[in-house]
Enzyme design. Structure first.
Site, PDB file in Angstrom:
ATOM      1  N   PRO A   1      -3.628  -2.418  -5.442  1.00  0.00           N
ATOM      2  CA  PRO A   1      -2.717  -2.823  -6.522  1.00  0.00           C
ATOM      3  C   PRO A   1      -2.968  -4.289  -6.861  1.00  0.00           C
ATOM      4  O   PRO A   1      -2.937  -5.142  -5.977  1.00  0.00           O
ATOM      5  CB  PRO A   1      -1.328  -2.612  -5.915  1.00  0.00           C
ATOM      6  CG  PRO A   1      -1.535  -2.670  -4.432  1.00  0.00           C
ATOM      7  CD  PRO A   1      -2.922  -2.172  -4.180  1.00  0.00           C
ATOM      8  N   MET A   2      -3.230  -4.571  -8.138  1.00  0.00           N
ATOM      9  CA  MET A   2      -3.537  -5.942  -8.552  1.00  0.00           C
ATOM     10  C   MET A   2      -2.768  -6.272  -9.821  1.00  0.00           C
ATOM     11  O   MET A   2      -2.934  -5.609 -10.849  1.00  0.00           O
ATOM     12  CB  MET A   2      -5.046  -6.108  -8.772  1.00  0.00           C
ATOM     13  CG  MET A   2      -5.853  -6.015  -7.488  1.00  0.00           C
ATOM     14  SD  MET A   2      -7.656  -6.081  -7.763  1.00  0.00           S
ATOM     15  CE  MET A   2      -7.980  -4.384  -8.290  1.00  0.00           C
TER      16      MET A   2
ATOM     17  N   CYS B   1       2.481  -9.784  -0.840  1.00  0.00           N
ATOM     18  CA  CYS B   1       2.289 -10.732  -1.936  1.00  0.00           C
ATOM     19  C   CYS B   1       2.924 -12.082  -1.607  1.00  0.00           C
ATOM     20  O   CYS B   1       4.101 -12.138  -1.232  1.00  0.00           O
ATOM     21  CB  CYS B   1       2.876 -10.176  -3.228  1.00  0.00           C
ATOM     22  SG  CYS B   1       2.644 -11.284  -4.641  1.00  0.00           S
TER      23      CYS B   1
ATOM     24  N   ASN C   1      -7.791  -3.969   4.167  1.00  0.00           N
ATOM     25  CA  ASN C   1      -7.970  -4.595   2.864  1.00  0.00           C
ATOM     26  C   ASN C   1      -8.315  -6.059   3.078  1.00  0.00           C
ATOM     27  O   ASN C   1      -7.919  -6.657   4.062  1.00  0.00           O
ATOM     28  CB  ASN C   1      -6.667  -4.437   2.052  1.00  0.00           C
ATOM     29  CG  ASN C   1      -6.648  -5.231   0.763  1.00  0.00           C
ATOM     30  OD1 ASN C   1      -5.733  -6.004   0.513  1.00  0.00           O
ATOM     31  ND2 ASN C   1      -7.653  -5.062  -0.069  1.00  0.00           N
TER      32      ASN C   1
ATOM     33  N   ARG D   1     -10.757  -6.859  -5.732  1.00  0.00           N
ATOM     34  CA  ARG D   1     -11.464  -7.529  -6.813  1.00  0.00           C
ATOM     35  C   ARG D   1     -12.848  -6.958  -7.078  1.00  0.00           C
ATOM     36  O   ARG D   1     -13.283  -6.872  -8.231  1.00  0.00           O
ATOM     37  CB  ARG D   1     -11.541  -9.025  -6.521  1.00  0.00           C
ATOM     38  CG  ARG D   1     -10.226  -9.752  -6.790  1.00  0.00           C
ATOM     39  CD  ARG D   1     -10.207 -11.127  -6.168  1.00  0.00           C
ATOM     40  NE  ARG D   1     -10.148 -11.058  -4.717  1.00  0.00           N
ATOM     41  CZ  ARG D   1     -10.376 -12.082  -3.912  1.00  0.00           C
ATOM     42  NH1 ARG D   1     -10.695 -13.252  -4.432  1.00  0.00           N
ATOM     43  NH2 ARG D   1     -10.286 -11.945  -2.605  1.00  0.00           N
TER      44      ARG D   1
END
Length: 331
Positions: free
Chosen positions: A16-17, A99, A210, A234
């Site tokens: 999720p970005m 985050c 991750n 990315r």
């Protein structure tokens, strides 16, 4: 989707970005890999409850398997948001505990939750009771001055006791003070060995890793070392052809391999439908800029799209004209 099939899809997932993995990006990625698990951008529980749900949660049926990532720290709010998301048809509900942005900290969710595993346990317990689909957690190995070798196993033990059996661990600390969100993706050192050690300590948990993984070769090494899944961020966005076009065969041992040019042609009906619904070409093509990264004509492809998608009446022909820069170079 069965739990076994979802677990299998999680062998490779796209992270999720924020501002990147919207519905247009996920549609593109699904054309490139039929098997990988896709994630939404993080959406906060209050936004889901009070906001425009179709805009925040709507997705194309072809995106399955797809998971929604929620942000929040109020168990009742998260349970309600999870219920709403499950009703939209998501295959998994993921809680963001990784985050590091200031906005997220001020709302007391994201990486700051690594400091309160009891609260996370209460949140996931409420979410699990509210939905029939799996609830998962994406976390860091710790924050600030925490000792990851102490905090991570405690976090996994407490939260798994509340019913979560799948964790995606970003193998870096998050520094809540002194580093920007961008710096937090690069500066804190990676510790893959610690995550691998957690798989030994918690063999019954489904653990994905991750952080800093830039190729399928690197992903395969981590899978071969015993981890259940690899999440790529990315690299999957900026060089999607390198990651996703061969993923189904290399990671899952099945499926066809398409070319990047074929993907462009497959996107055209989606683009046409988006424009017909009142959307803008650039909302879709911005996710396609990296399709030919490292290949002849890539610069011409990017430049033509960037310079022409905002012109009045821009549509699929602009994409085809951009593609000509690639095919001419390839010839």
């Amino acid at each position: 989707m069965t739990a076994a099939n979802l677990r299998r899809a999680g062998r490779l997932s796209v992270a999720p970005m924020m501002d990147w993995t919207d519905r247009h990006c996920r549609y593109l990625h699904r054309l490139m890999s039929q098997q990988a698990l896709l994630y939404t951008e993080m959406v906060t529980a209050p936004a889901v409850i009070h906001g425009d749900r179709d805009r925040l949660l709507g997705f194309d049926a072809s995106e399955h398997p797809v998971a929604v990532q929620l942000g929040g720290s109020d168990p009742a709010q998260l349970a309600e948001a999870a219920r709403i998301a499950a009703d939209y048809g998501y295959d998994e509900i993921n809680l963001n505990c990784g985050c590091p942005s200031d906005r997220v900290q001020s709302g007391r969710f994201g990486a700051i939750l690594m400091e309160d595993s009891a609260l996370v346990a209460a949140c996931v317990s409420a979410m699990i009771k509210a939905v029939d689909v799996p609830v998962t957690v994406k976390c860091r190995i710790g924050v600030d001055d925490q000792n990851p070798t102490e905090i991570l196993p405690d976090f996994l033990a407490r939260v798994s006791a509340a019913g979560v059996d799948h964790f995606i661990v970003h193998a870096r600390k998050a520094w809540l003070q002194g580093l920007s969100p961008k710096e937090n993706r690069d500066v804190p050192p990676l510790d893959y060995d610690l995550v691998l050690a957690m798989k030994g300590l918690f063999p019954g948990l489904n653990l994905s890793i991750n952080g800093g993984i830039g190729s399928l070769d690197e992903a395969q090494v981590l899978l071969d070392q015993g981890l259940d899944g690899v999440m790529i961020g990315r690299a999957a966005y900026h060089t999607p052809s390198d990651i996703l076009l061969t993923a189904d065969q290399r990671i899952f041992g099945m499926g066809e391999t398409r070319t990047a040019a074929e993907i462009v042609h497959l996107m055209l009906p989606y683009i046409e439908a988006h424009l017909t619904a009142g959307g803008r070409l650039g909302q879709v093509t911005r996710h396609m800029l990296g399709l030919f990264q490292g290949r002849p004509g890539a610069r011409g492809w990017r430049r033509y799209l960037s310079e022409n998608v905002h012109e009045s009446g821009a549509g699929p022909q602009v994409v085809l004209d951009a593609l000509a820069h690639v095919t001419t170079q390839a010839a």
